[in-house]
Design a protein around this motif. Structure first.
Motif, mmCIF file in Angstrom:
data_model
loop_
_atom_site.group_PDB
_atom_site.id
_atom_site.type_symbol
_atom_site.label_atom_id
_atom_site.label_comp_id
_atom_site.label_asym_id
_atom_site.label_seq_id
_atom_site.Cartn_x
_atom_site.Cartn_y
_atom_site.Cartn_z
ATOM 1 N N GLY A 125 0.811 -1.200 0.000
ATOM 2 C CA GLY A 125 0.000 0.000 0.000
ATOM 3 C C GLY A 125 0.852 1.260 0.000
ATOM 4 N N THR A 126 0.235 2.366 0.357
ATOM 5 C CA THR A 126 0.922 3.662 0.381
ATOM 6 C C THR A 126 1.643 3.859 1.711
ATOM 7 O OG1 THR A 126 -0.722 4.628 -1.110
ATOM 8 C CG2 THR A 126 0.630 6.150 0.160
ATOM 9 N N GLN A 127 2.893 4.276 1.639
ATOM 10 C CA GLN A 127 3.688 4.585 2.821
ATOM 11 C C GLN A 127 4.037 6.061 2.826
ATOM 12 O OE1 GLN A 127 6.923 1.704 2.157
ATOM 13 N NE2 GLN A 127 6.259 0.629 3.994
ATOM 14 N N THR A 128 4.044 6.661 4.023
ATOM 15 C CA THR A 128 4.359 8.078 4.183
ATOM 16 C C THR A 128 5.638 8.218 4.995
ATOM 17 O OG1 THR A 128 1.994 8.636 4.153
ATOM 18 C CG2 THR A 128 3.520 10.306 5.001
ATOM 19 N N MET A 129 6.584 8.993 4.482
ATOM 20 C CA MET A 129 7.847 9.175 5.193
ATOM 21 C C MET A 129 7.642 9.998 6.464
ATOM 22 S SD MET A 129 11.426 10.974 3.965
ATOM 23 C CE MET A 129 12.005 9.565 3.013
ATOM 24 N N ILE A 130 8.267 9.537 7.562
ATOM 25 C CA ILE A 130 8.254 10.268 8.826
ATOM 26 C C ILE A 130 9.637 10.888 9.025
ATOM 27 C CG2 ILE A 130 7.914 10.128 11.316
ATOM 28 C CD1 ILE A 130 5.400 9.554 9.749
ATOM 29 N N PRO A 131 9.777 12.206 8.934
ATOM 30 C CA PRO A 131 11.092 12.823 9.148
ATOM 31 C C PRO A 131 11.651 12.480 10.529
ATOM 32 C CG PRO A 131 9.574 14.394 8.152
ATOM 33 C CD PRO A 131 8.760 13.196 8.535
ATOM 34 N N SER A 132 12.953 12.299 10.603
ATOM 35 C CA SER A 132 13.581 11.824 11.829
ATOM 36 C C SER A 132 13.381 12.777 12.998
ATOM 37 C CB SER A 132 15.080 11.601 11.596
ATOM 38 O OG SER A 132 15.715 12.803 11.168
ATOM 39 N N ARG A 133 13.223 14.067 12.742
ATOM 40 C CA ARG A 133 13.070 15.029 13.848
ATOM 41 C C ARG A 133 11.807 14.764 14.653
ATOM 42 N NH1 ARG A 133 11.942 17.716 9.126
ATOM 43 N NH2 ARG A 133 9.942 18.807 8.926
ATOM 44 N N PHE A 134 10.806 14.105 14.043
ATOM 45 C CA PHE A 134 9.571 13.829 14.763
ATOM 46 C C PHE A 134 9.648 12.551 15.590
ATOM 47 C CE2 PHE A 134 7.852 16.333 11.056
ATOM 48 C CZ PHE A 134 7.636 17.487 11.793
ATOM 49 N N LEU A 135 10.753 11.834 15.509
ATOM 50 C CA LEU A 135 10.965 10.642 16.333
ATOM 51 C C LEU A 135 11.980 10.899 17.440
ATOM 52 C CD1 LEU A 135 11.061 7.994 13.471
ATOM 53 C CD2 LEU A 135 9.231 8.326 15.137
ATOM 54 N N ALA A 136 12.557 12.100 17.470
ATOM 55 C CA ALA A 136 13.546 12.440 18.484
ATOM 56 C C ALA A 136 12.927 12.400 19.872
ATOM 57 C CB ALA A 136 14.129 13.831 18.213
ATOM 58 N N GLY A 137 13.544 11.649 20.773
ATOM 59 C CA GLY A 137 13.043 11.533 22.129
ATOM 60 C C GLY A 137 12.015 10.443 22.316
#
Length: 271
Positions: A125-137
């Motif tokens: 299916g469709t995948q959306t990239m999650i920028p790394s800054r939103f996973l910090a912490g």
């Protein structure tokens, strides 16, 4: 908290959190005014842990009409899952002197956002990239730096190892014939539905590392000779537990952003 976020009124849910590993608070900070721009605010999310006492401050940022976190401040760099930029400085929270990092009073201004999606095949299916800054912490930095994260249509996230560079004049290519790993982040959503459409549902994450025989992202040929590993959360471990004691010991040697505690045993839930 009044010294970390002066003039900011913080709110929390009315339910009893005395037995929880941390308290979750939110509040608004006024953005600097300029010219004809009307008054705007930045939403702050504050996580207060009590054993040991740590305060972590996030900005809640609108990105592609979804609300995501960016980590701005921690009162203890040793116990934070993100290496906050800037020079650390001594600070005391709850009677514990530690090296803090970041600036808690930062604000956000409206800006455009770019959403990157892909569809490798009909099955994924469709995948959306999650920028790394939103996973910090949220997960340790040593994982954020190693993987590129894509969110699937079921909201679960897959991390693919970052492709390596070859020497000489070769372009950046993946080691497609070499063994690799995938990071599977399964979200266990809490009761109640989010009808706002702005990514407000609370959830816990089960993070597993799966060995695969190659680096082809459009397929998943699992290597049965290597175990599936589940990441254990030192930060949220119960006080006095073996995991917590081991984590506190290791944090004296290196920040928890560079520490991974894996279990080969099957973990059935995130609690």
């Amino acid at each position: 908290l009044p010294l970390i976020l002066p003039g900011v009124t913080l709110y929390m849910t009315p339910n009893d959190q005395s037995n929880m590993p941390c308290a979750h608070l939110m509040g608004w900070i006024e953005n600097p005014s300029g010219g004809d721009i009307p008054f705007t605010h930045t939403l702050k999310e504050v996580i207060v842990s009590h054993n040991p006492p740590v305060v972590t401050v996030f900005n809640v940022k609108e990105y592609g009409r979804r609300h995501l976190r960016t980590l701005e401040y921690t009162s203890n760099m040793s116990l934070c899952l993100h290496e906050v930029s800037g020079d650390p400085y001594p600070d005391r929270v709850g009677g514990v002197l530690a090296m803090s990092g970041g600036i808690p009073m930062t604000t956000l201004s409206p800006e455009p956002s770019l959403i990157i999606t892909r569809a490798l095949n009909s099955e994924m299916g469709t995948q959306t990239m999650i920028p790394s800054r939103f996973l910090a912490g949220l997960i340790p930095d040593c994982l954020v730096e190693k993987y590129v994260f894509w969110q699937c249509e079921d909201d679960n996230i897959i991390g693919y190892e970052i492709r390596k560079e070859k020497g000489g004049d070769d372009d950046i290519v993946g080691a497609d014939t070499q063994s690799s790993t995938r990071l599977k982040i399964d979200l266990n959503k809490h009761a109640g539905s989010d009808k706002s459409g702005f990514c407000n549902t609370s959830a816990d994450a089960l993070v597993r590392r799966i060995a695969v025989k190659d680096s082809f992202e459009e397929s998943e040929d699992i290597d049965p000779n290597r175990p599936v590993l589940t990441l254990l959360n030192v930060v949220m471990a119960q006080p006095g537990s073996l995991l917590k004691e081991i984590g506190m010991l290791i944090s004296r040697l290196d920040n928890l952003s560079q520490v991974l505690v894996w279990s080969e045993s099957e973990v059935l839930n995130t609690q």
